[in-house]
Design a protein around this motif. Structure first.
Motif, PDB file in Angstrom:
ATOM      1  N   ASP A   1     -11.123   3.194  -1.733  1.00 60.14           N
ATOM      2  CA  ASP A   1     -11.515   4.089  -0.650  1.00 60.14           C
ATOM      3  C   ASP A   1     -11.281   3.347   0.668  1.00 60.14           C
ATOM      4  OD1 ASP A   1     -13.681   2.378  -0.194  1.00 60.14           O
ATOM      5  OD2 ASP A   1     -15.139   3.724  -1.112  1.00 60.14           O
ATOM      6  N   TYR A   2     -11.485   4.023   1.784  1.00 54.70           N
ATOM      7  CA  TYR A   2     -11.178   3.425   3.080  1.00 54.70           C
ATOM      8  C   TYR A   2     -12.249   2.439   3.557  1.00 54.70           C
ATOM      9  CZ  TYR A   2      -7.135   6.373   3.290  1.00 54.70           C
ATOM     10  OH  TYR A   2      -5.928   6.956   3.009  1.00 54.70           O
ATOM     11  N   SER A   3     -13.255   2.196   2.711  1.00 60.74           N
ATOM     12  CA  SER A   3     -14.221   1.129   2.981  1.00 60.74           C
ATOM     13  C   SER A   3     -13.865  -0.124   2.203  1.00 60.74           C
ATOM     14  CB  SER A   3     -15.634   1.577   2.590  1.00 60.74           C
ATOM     15  OG  SER A   3     -16.034   2.656   3.391  1.00 60.74           O
ATOM     16  N   GLY A   4     -12.840  -0.032   1.347  1.00 60.96           N
ATOM     17  CA  GLY A   4     -12.382  -1.182   0.581  1.00 60.96           C
ATOM     18  C   GLY A   4     -12.954  -1.268  -0.819  1.00 60.96           C
ATOM     19  N   ASN A   5     -13.695  -0.256  -1.237  1.00 65.54           N
ATOM     20  CA  ASN A   5     -14.292  -0.259  -2.577  1.00 65.54           C
ATOM     21  C   ASN A   5     -13.275   0.184  -3.622  1.00 65.54           C
ATOM     22  OD1 ASN A   5     -16.922  -0.887  -1.527  1.00 65.54           O
ATOM     23  ND2 ASN A   5     -17.033   1.229  -0.854  1.00 65.54           N
ATOM     24  N   VAL A   6     -13.272  -0.499  -4.762  1.00 67.79           N
ATOM     25  CA  VAL A   6     -12.378  -0.136  -5.860  1.00 67.79           C
ATOM     26  C   VAL A   6     -12.922   1.129  -6.519  1.00 67.79           C
ATOM     27  CG1 VAL A   6     -11.450  -0.849  -8.086  1.00 67.79           C
ATOM     28  CG2 VAL A   6     -11.676  -2.521  -6.252  1.00 67.79           C
ATOM     29  N   ILE A   7     -12.067   2.147  -6.591  1.00 66.51           N
ATOM     30  CA  ILE A   7     -12.442   3.403  -7.232  1.00 66.51           C
ATOM     31  C   ILE A   7     -11.997   3.393  -8.694  1.00 66.51           C
ATOM     32  CG2 ILE A   7     -12.072   5.896  -7.261  1.00 66.51           C
ATOM     33  CD1 ILE A   7     -11.688   5.695  -4.197  1.00 66.51           C
ATOM     34  N   SER A   8     -10.727   2.999  -8.915  1.00 68.27           N
ATOM     35  CA  SER A   8     -10.212   2.986 -10.284  1.00 68.27           C
ATOM     36  C   SER A   8      -8.957   2.114 -10.369  1.00 68.27           C
ATOM     37  CB  SER A   8      -9.878   4.409 -10.744  1.00 68.27           C
ATOM     38  OG  SER A   8      -8.833   4.950  -9.950  1.00 68.27           O
ATOM     39  N   ILE A   9      -8.624   1.743 -11.617  1.00 71.85           N
ATOM     40  CA  ILE A   9      -7.367   1.053 -11.883  1.00 71.85           C
ATOM     41  C   ILE A   9      -6.363   2.128 -12.255  1.00 71.85           C
ATOM     42  CG2 ILE A   9      -6.157  -0.571 -13.379  1.00 71.85           C
ATOM     43  CD1 ILE A   9      -8.832  -1.949 -13.865  1.00 71.85           C
ATOM     44  N   GLU A  10      -5.268   2.171 -11.543  1.00 71.44           N
ATOM     45  CA  GLU A  10      -4.240   3.163 -11.836  1.00 71.44           C
ATOM     46  C   GLU A  10      -3.253   2.631 -12.870  1.00 71.44           C
ATOM     47  OE1 GLU A  10      -4.286   6.387 -10.358  1.00 71.44           O
ATOM     48  OE2 GLU A  10      -6.267   5.573  -9.866  1.00 71.44           O
ATOM     49  N   LYS A  11      -2.928   1.353 -12.756  1.00 71.78           N
ATOM     50  CA  LYS A  11      -1.980   0.722 -13.664  1.00 71.78           C
ATOM     51  C   LYS A  11      -2.243  -0.780 -13.695  1.00 71.78           C
ATOM     52  CE  LYS A  11       2.319   2.788 -13.404  1.00 71.78           C
ATOM     53  NZ  LYS A  11       3.718   2.827 -13.000  1.00 71.78           N
ATOM     54  N   ASP A  12      -2.178  -1.359 -14.880  1.00 69.61           N
ATOM     55  CA  ASP A  12      -2.336  -2.799 -15.049  1.00 69.61           C
ATOM     56  C   ASP A  12      -1.226  -3.264 -15.971  1.00 69.61           C
ATOM     57  OD1 ASP A  12      -3.234  -5.389 -15.068  1.00 69.61           O
ATOM     58  OD2 ASP A  12      -5.049  -4.988 -16.214  1.00 69.61           O
ATOM     59  N   TYR A  13      -0.221  -3.922 -15.420  1.00 69.01           N
ATOM     60  CA  TYR A  13       0.942  -4.303 -16.232  1.00 69.01           C
ATOM     61  C   TYR A  13       1.422  -5.692 -15.889  1.00 69.01           C
ATOM     62  CZ  TYR A  13       3.045  -2.292 -12.008  1.00 69.01           C
ATOM     63  OH  TYR A  13       3.355  -1.974 -10.706  1.00 69.01           O
TER      64      TYR A  13
ATOM     65  N   THR B   1       0.840  -1.193   0.000  1.00 64.51           N
ATOM     66  CA  THR B   1       0.000   0.000   0.000  1.00 64.51           C
ATOM     67  C   THR B   1       0.873   1.241   0.000  1.00 64.51           C
ATOM     68  OG1 THR B   1      -0.090   0.037   2.411  1.00 64.51           O
ATOM     69  CG2 THR B   1      -1.852  -1.128   1.271  1.00 64.51           C
ATOM     70  N   GLY B   2       0.285   2.313  -0.442  1.00 60.80           N
ATOM     71  CA  GLY B   2       1.002   3.581  -0.435  1.00 60.80           C
ATOM     72  C   GLY B   2       0.144   4.690  -0.964  1.00 60.80           C
ATOM     73  N   TYR B   3       0.724   5.846  -1.033  1.00 63.96           N
ATOM     74  CA  TYR B   3       0.091   7.051  -1.544  1.00 63.96           C
ATOM     75  C   TYR B   3      -1.272   7.257  -0.897  1.00 63.96           C
ATOM     76  CZ  TYR B   3      -0.847  10.832  -4.782  1.00 63.96           C
ATOM     77  OH  TYR B   3      -1.108  12.057  -5.315  1.00 63.96           O
ATOM     78  N   TYR B   4      -1.244   7.492   0.411  1.00 69.67           N
ATOM     79  CA  TYR B   4      -2.471   7.727   1.162  1.00 69.67           C
ATOM     80  C   TYR B   4      -2.984   9.132   0.904  1.00 69.67           C
ATOM     81  CZ  TYR B   4      -1.101   3.573   3.767  1.00 69.67           C
ATOM     82  OH  TYR B   4      -0.769   2.309   4.103  1.00 69.67           O
ATOM     83  N   GLU B   5      -4.231   9.223   0.496  1.00 74.30           N
ATOM     84  CA  GLU B   5      -4.895  10.498   0.332  1.00 74.30           C
ATOM     85  C   GLU B   5      -5.981  10.603   1.388  1.00 74.30           C
ATOM     86  OE1 GLU B   5      -6.302  10.246  -3.678  1.00 74.30           O
ATOM     87  OE2 GLU B   5      -4.432  11.019  -4.502  1.00 74.30           O
ATOM     88  N   LYS B   6      -6.683  11.720   1.389  1.00 76.97           N
ATOM     89  CA  LYS B   6      -7.731  11.932   2.386  1.00 76.97           C
ATOM     90  C   LYS B   6      -8.842  10.885   2.272  1.00 76.97           C
ATOM     91  CE  LYS B   6     -10.744  15.454   4.293  1.00 76.97           C
ATOM     92  NZ  LYS B   6     -11.227  16.818   4.214  1.00 76.97           N
ATOM     93  N   GLU B   7      -9.260  10.574   1.048  1.00 73.16           N
ATOM     94  CA  GLU B   7     -10.389   9.673   0.837  1.00 73.16           C
ATOM     95  C   GLU B   7     -10.012   8.331   0.214  1.00 73.16           C
ATOM     96  OE1 GLU B   7     -13.476  10.426   1.891  1.00 73.16           O
ATOM     97  OE2 GLU B   7     -12.692  12.313   2.663  1.00 73.16           O
ATOM     98  N   SER B   8      -8.742   8.143  -0.147  1.00 73.72           N
ATOM     99  CA  SER B   8      -8.366   6.918  -0.850  1.00 73.72           C
ATOM    100  C   SER B   8      -6.882   6.590  -0.651  1.00 73.72           C
ATOM    101  CB  SER B   8      -8.654   7.066  -2.344  1.00 73.72           C
ATOM    102  OG  SER B   8      -7.874   8.112  -2.885  1.00 73.72           O
ATOM    103  N   PHE B   9      -6.501   5.404  -1.140  1.00 76.77           N
ATOM    104  CA  PHE B   9      -5.108   4.970  -1.103  1.00 76.77           C
ATOM    105  C   PHE B   9      -4.888   4.000  -2.256  1.00 76.77           C
ATOM    106  CE2 PHE B   9      -7.482   1.920   1.286  1.00 76.77           C
ATOM    107  CZ  PHE B   9      -6.868   0.699   1.089  1.00 76.77           C
ATOM    108  N   ILE B  10      -3.620   3.710  -2.549  1.00 74.99           N
ATOM    109  CA  ILE B  10      -3.267   2.835  -3.660  1.00 74.99           C
ATOM    110  C   ILE B  10      -2.795   1.480  -3.130  1.00 74.99           C
ATOM    111  CG2 ILE B  10      -1.716   2.510  -5.635  1.00 74.99           C
ATOM    112  CD1 ILE B  10      -3.666   4.785  -6.079  1.00 74.99           C
ATOM    113  N   VAL B  11      -3.276   0.417  -3.755  1.00 75.75           N
ATOM    114  CA  VAL B  11      -2.807  -0.942  -3.479  1.00 75.75           C
ATOM    115  C   VAL B  11      -2.104  -1.436  -4.734  1.00 75.75           C
ATOM    116  CG1 VAL B  11      -3.478  -3.333  -3.051  1.00 75.75           C
ATOM    117  CG2 VAL B  11      -4.634  -1.496  -1.846  1.00 75.75           C
TER     118      VAL B  11
END
Length: 129
Positions: A117-129, A84-94
């Motif tokens: 989001d901090y409820s565990g819901n997928v918001i978006s795909i940032e990278k798929d490689y 995990t990383g890049y923690y924002e106010k409403e979301s974070f990256i896995v």
């Protein structure tokens, strides 16, 4: 005559114990509201993330489900690691590394970065490689 007094004495003791038990249960039921009340302590973002993470393998169930739904062979899914990383106010990256079979049956290793989001819901795909 002694037997009658002893029987009454036993009944008296039993009655006393029942009375003490009843009084004790009534007193303790009033204290339950104090002990079961928990103060809402604000959690840090990292604590929220730790609650979402699978304690067994470190995966995030919502990300695993998301990835499996897009796989050719979901039964071949194997979680390798999650970070995990890049923690924002409403979301974070896995960032998750996983293995699975491609359409030709070969096992490949892939990576995906997902914003949750901090409820565990997928918001978006940032990278798929």
């Amino acid at each position: 005559m002694e037997n009658t007094e002893n029987k009454l004495g036993c009944k008296g003791w039993i009655g006393l114990f029942l009375l003490i038990g009843l009084i004790g249960s009534l007193l303790s039921s009033g204290d339950d509201s104090k002990t079961t009340e928990k103060k809402s302590v604000p959690q840090t973002n990292e604590e929220k993330v730790n609650e979402l993470q699978n304690g067994y393998d470190g995966s995030f169930p919502s990300v695993v489900k998301f990835v499996k739904n897009s796989m050719n062979d979901p039964d071949s899914f194997e979680h390798v690691e999650s970070r995990t990383g890049y923690y924002e106010k409403e979301s974070f990256i896995v960032s998750m590394k996983y293995r699975g079979k491609n359409p030709f049956g070969g096992v490949i290793t892939k990576y995906i970065d997902v914003k949750l989001d901090y409820s565990g819901n997928v918001i978006s795909i940032e990278k798929d490689y």
